[in-house]
Motif scaffolding. Structure first.
Motif, PDB file in Angstrom:
ATOM      1  N   GLN A  26     129.722  81.356  56.621  1.00 49.88           N
ATOM      2  CA  GLN A  26     128.384  80.762  56.149  1.00 49.88           C
ATOM      3  C   GLN A  26     127.462  81.719  55.665  1.00 49.88           C
ATOM      4  O   GLN A  26     126.250  81.431  55.512  1.00 49.88           O
ATOM      5  N   TYR A  41     140.882  78.565  62.642  1.00 48.13           N
ATOM      6  CA  TYR A  41     140.095  79.558  62.143  1.00 48.13           C
ATOM      7  C   TYR A  41     140.415  80.833  62.955  1.00 48.13           C
ATOM      8  O   TYR A  41     140.542  80.978  64.140  1.00 48.13           O
ATOM      9  N   THR A  67     140.814  80.565  57.018  1.00 46.63           N
ATOM     10  CA  THR A  67     141.022  79.484  57.749  1.00 46.63           C
ATOM     11  C   THR A  67     142.579  78.694  57.410  1.00 46.63           C
ATOM     12  O   THR A  67     142.712  78.843  56.167  1.00 46.63           O
ATOM     13  N   ILE A 114     135.598  79.596  43.959  1.00 49.71           N
ATOM     14  CA  ILE A 114     134.549  79.562  44.670  1.00 49.71           C
ATOM     15  C   ILE A 114     134.845  79.724  46.104  1.00 49.71           C
ATOM     16  O   ILE A 114     135.756  78.797  46.488  1.00 49.71           O
ATOM     17  N   ASN A 115     134.447  80.452  47.050  1.00 51.37           N
ATOM     18  CA  ASN A 115     134.915  80.629  48.233  1.00 51.37           C
ATOM     19  C   ASN A 115     133.787  80.623  49.225  1.00 51.37           C
ATOM     20  O   ASN A 115     133.125  81.795  49.229  1.00 51.37           O
ATOM     21  N   GLN A 116     133.274  79.571  49.832  1.00 52.40           N
ATOM     22  CA  GLN A 116     132.160  79.774  50.990  1.00 52.40           C
ATOM     23  C   GLN A 116     132.736  79.998  52.153  1.00 52.40           C
ATOM     24  O   GLN A 116     133.396  79.242  52.696  1.00 52.40           O
ATOM     25  N   MET A 170     131.789  83.772  47.813  1.00 55.50           N
ATOM     26  CA  MET A 170     132.479  84.513  47.001  1.00 55.50           C
ATOM     27  C   MET A 170     132.843  83.996  45.927  1.00 55.50           C
ATOM     28  O   MET A 170     133.132  82.828  45.735  1.00 55.50           O
ATOM     29  N   ASP A 209     138.211  86.923  57.937  1.00 57.06           N
ATOM     30  CA  ASP A 209     138.593  85.745  58.540  1.00 57.06           C
ATOM     31  C   ASP A 209     139.646  84.778  57.706  1.00 57.06           C
ATOM     32  O   ASP A 209     139.653  85.226  56.464  1.00 57.06           O
ATOM     33  N   ALA A 257     133.829  80.828  55.851  1.00 62.19           N
ATOM     34  CA  ALA A 257     133.560  80.010  57.251  1.00 62.19           C
ATOM     35  C   ALA A 257     132.445  80.714  57.968  1.00 62.19           C
ATOM     36  O   ALA A 257     131.816  80.129  58.695  1.00 62.19           O
ATOM     37  N   GLN A 280     137.528  75.289  43.911  1.00 60.54           N
ATOM     38  CA  GLN A 280     137.561  74.823  42.335  1.00 60.54           C
ATOM     39  C   GLN A 280     138.760  75.269  41.852  1.00 60.54           C
ATOM     40  O   GLN A 280     139.178  76.450  41.898  1.00 60.54           O
ATOM     41  N   CYS A 308     124.267  76.917  47.594  1.00 61.30           N
ATOM     42  CA  CYS A 308     125.678  77.002  46.862  1.00 61.30           C
ATOM     43  C   CYS A 308     125.475  76.560  45.252  1.00 61.30           C
ATOM     44  O   CYS A 308     125.674  77.261  44.461  1.00 61.30           O
ATOM     45  N   LEU A 344     127.555  69.335  44.217  1.00 59.70           N
ATOM     46  CA  LEU A 344     127.321  69.855  45.388  1.00 59.70           C
ATOM     47  C   LEU A 344     125.981  69.768  46.008  1.00 59.70           C
ATOM     48  O   LEU A 344     125.338  69.829  46.973  1.00 59.70           O
ATOM     49  N   GLN A 377     132.386  73.142  54.620  1.00 54.49           N
ATOM     50  CA  GLN A 377     133.130  74.003  55.216  1.00 54.49           C
ATOM     51  C   GLN A 377     133.880  74.791  54.288  1.00 54.49           C
ATOM     52  O   GLN A 377     134.476  75.928  54.345  1.00 54.49           O
ATOM     53  N   MET A 378     134.420  74.282  53.261  1.00 55.67           N
ATOM     54  CA  MET A 378     135.301  74.697  52.048  1.00 55.67           C
ATOM     55  C   MET A 378     135.047  74.229  50.906  1.00 55.67           C
ATOM     56  O   MET A 378     134.812  73.157  50.546  1.00 55.67           O
ATOM     57  N   ILE A 379     134.978  75.071  49.713  1.00 52.94           N
ATOM     58  CA  ILE A 379     134.870  74.497  48.212  1.00 52.94           C
ATOM     59  C   ILE A 379     136.111  75.287  47.398  1.00 52.94           C
ATOM     60  O   ILE A 379     136.235  76.384  47.553  1.00 52.94           O
TER      61      ILE A 379
END
Lengths: 451, 451
Positions: B426, A313, A351, B420-422, B430, A349, B424, A422, B403, A407, A418-420
């Motif tokens: 939190q 990260y 990752t 979809i971007n969750q 996006m 940021d 880090a 699609q 989410c 989800l 931590q990450m999705i």
């Protein structure tokens, strides 16, 4: 015409080889047979490939390697004896095996590749001799005979496209069986180089494409590819039919039944792949087919989970102002031959997700130090216990509420995501979690969708 | 002590300047005043900065530029007349304005930067004179007087950290007001270079950090920052208080009230920022504060949407085997000075998301051609109508089902989600969609969460 590939566990003992030979003999279309090295006969056994690696190291240190070489030879001898093959038929195999330490190699990596490849090479020779002994017309052919050319690193080679031109020129006699060793090819300069571990699947796929066969049968020790890992889900459903792309996405995160890279030649040649069980060849197994005209039977075809990921990260204000940040990062990775898997980013940021097996602790330290020095991030954290779960299905396309439905129950179970991701392909959803949550992710999704 | 910044619309006319001066005079702590160039007085009006750009081009082509220069001078003159400022007080402003074409510049970019910066420069001079005329002790100070040093490109400069050392040395008299022009700094060699457009916010933040003030008040023409764009949502809720990070994430996708980059110095100096309305200074506005001890009042603080994105989809088998693919991609982007925003990846594919304003059609063609030649992807597609919606809130942390709750109603409305971007962090999610779906995304989420 079919290419038939047998895995190591299908060829571990005379009894197993007999089953494989019966499968071959039962269908005249099974003309091209790709063999692995003999695998484990029981949980405590050692695979021939692993014995060969020990042999390679032992013979480097001293001339006192008869013990390990004899142990390897014994594996082939036991199989030969099962079929009453005369001892003299094994002379060539013994000679080649014991000569390995005396050959010249360009470097230590090529030496190791050659040792390893002999597990398959000698097994293919033996299998051809057994068939001939049984009165069946069989011919041993290997990469140098057909021009299966590889390039890249000696122990992680890639097929060279020239191979397909070479294979087109090979004449096969109508009534003969070709016995071909998996796992390796030859470099343009004639040296042996292997694919990555488990690479016999790749050889089978290359031959299937090169000879433009009707079907590539991949015989292993399970009835089918299952919709989830049987060590996590009790009696998961077998997958009867799926597309190449579904298989690609599932193999990514730990479906180890079929080699990750082996699908590419099959896709390129549009050759259907049938994963079957040597011990139950009458069962339909899993058929992997092109996407065209595929009608999905279920929403979710399979759920795969890989625990062996790690993540770095990085946080820095305005890091995406200019392309320089990622470029410098890639230069550092490239310098150390490190490949990354994914790189989800936020506003300030980034990752970076890695496969753990590609990274030693020492390498992680070196990379982190270089990043600190040259990119000076505001925050940097190494996350060692990252897991990726892939939920895959052609039936997921256009199911717009599916992602939410997957989800929601995870959130209810307090699993922190931590990450999705699609995918643009729309046939998969990638979920990143901490390692300890991975089994719960798979169980929860499986239970909710009865996948 | 406070830094107070007034935007162009707050200084467009004498009447507006009067409101701004009353705000200054009503609080003795409002010591450092940062001014923009006069903005639009009505929808059909032209901003002084835009007039200056025209002036720069006109004076390059011919010596016949009195017309445009007079038009600009008239804007300052009208403001001066509103306050009965004697005509002679404007002599210096007129001289500087008309001298611009005759100065020496290192190159055309520096020339443009200097022309543009005079919108702020002359306005700060004028404002100081008006205050002095009103009997208030006011001093005009500009970047060269205090050492506000910038580096980078002349029209997109960045503050040099040396600035903060220089600002620490500046002595302010207790009873004087400092009037300071926004938008520009000086390079180490003494030339004027501007921040990106709207950069007076950045100047205010730099001074706020440099003088370590208690509060940075940013006066504009809205009562507060709203939780969604009022042109999409009827009467959205004002945000009373939010954290720096929430503001960062919201500005990213189109919350244009406060400049994207302006928050960084405030964050670094831990200076709270108060966005207020020049026309209603009694209203509390929006307070932007550090994360420490922040107690979120709602789950979702705001929803921002940016329509001006585009994406490049690349597909190639095994593209993540080795770090070379992304490295080559970054080298191509870097060569053409293109920055990317995000790069979500699947198993065999990669989507690169760009801000559209950074890319001309011609540049897109050049980049796509180079990618085709050097990376030879199996598939490449340019997606021109990409939109990004950011859902932001410190209260989203640890709401593990959130989410899913955001995505489900979008699916129900048949909105296809591309990404979809969750993050880090939190505190944000996006969501990438096609442009035509973006308003529906914002409306649906707003309605569901009453954000």
């Amino acid at each position: 015409m079919k290419v038939v590939k047998f895995g190591g566990s299908s060829l571990a003992s005379g009894n197993n080889v007999d089953k494989a030979l019966n499968i071959i003999k039962s269908d005249p279309d099974r003309k091209i047979i790709v063999v692995s090295a003999p695998g484990k006969r029981n949980a405590a056994d050692i695979k021939v490939t692993d014995l060969l690696i020990t042999y390679a190291y032992t013979s480097l240190r001293s001339n006192n390697y008869d013990n390990i070489a004899n142990k390897i030879f014994k594996r082939y001898e036991l199989i030969a004896q099962y079929f009453d093959l005369p001892e003299k038929e094994l002379a060539e195999i013994k000679r080649l095996l014991f000569a390995l330490p005396k050959l010249d190699y360009p470097n230590a990596d090529y030496r190791m590749a050659t040792f390893k490849a002999h597990g398959e090479r000698l097994n293919a020779m033996l299998t051809a001799k057994i068939l001939q002994h049984q009165g069946i017309k069989a011919r041993f052919l290997e990469p140098k005979d057909v021009g299966l050319i590889v390039t890249g690193t000696p122990n992680n080679a890639e097929v060279n496209p020239e191979t397909y031109i070479n294979l087109k020129r090979i004449q096969l006699q109508t009534d003969e069986r070709i016995i071909f060793p998996g796992f390796y090819g030859i470099t343009p300069s004639g040296h042996i180089a292997t694919f990555s571990r488990g690479g016999s699947d790749i050889t089978g796929a290359i031959l299937a494409r090169g000879f433009n066969v009707d079907l590539y049968e991949n015989f292993t020790d399970v009835d089918a590819i299952f919709s989830a890992n049987p060590s996590i889900i009790d009696h998961p459903k077998p997958i009867k039919k799926m597309t190449y792309q579904e298989m690609r996405e599932l193999s990514y995160a730990g479906f180890s039944v079929f080699h990750d890279e082996a699908l590419i030649p099959a896709i390129q040649g549009e050759i259907p792949v049938n994963v079957k069980n040597t011990n139950a060849p009458e069962k339909p197994g899993t058929l992997i087919v092109p996407e065209d005209n595929f009608v999905p039977q279920r929403t979710i075809t399979g759920i795969a989970g890989g625990k062996n990921f790690a993540a770095l990260y990085l946080r820095k204000y305005m890091l995406n102002k200019g392309s320089g940040f990622t470029l410098k990062l890639m230069e550092i990775f490239n310098k150390h031959h490190v490949s990354y898997e994914h790189m989800p980013s936020g506003i300030d940021d980034l990752t970076i997700i890695f496969k753990k097996d590609a990274l030693s602790d020492q390498l992680i330290d070196v990379i982190c130090n270089e990043i600190q020095t040259s990119l000076n991030p505001d925050q940097m954290q190494w996350i060692d216990d990252y897991a990726i779960t892939m939920v895959v299905g052609e039936g997921m396309k256009d199911k717009l509420t599916l992602c939410a439905s997957i989800l929601y129950p995870l959130g209810k179970k307090n699993i922190s995501i931590q990450m999705i991701n699609q995918g643009a392909s729309q046939i998969s959803i990638m979920i990143g979690t901490r390692r300890q949550d991975e089994e719960a992710v798979i169980k929860t999704i499986y239970d909710n969708f009865n996948a």
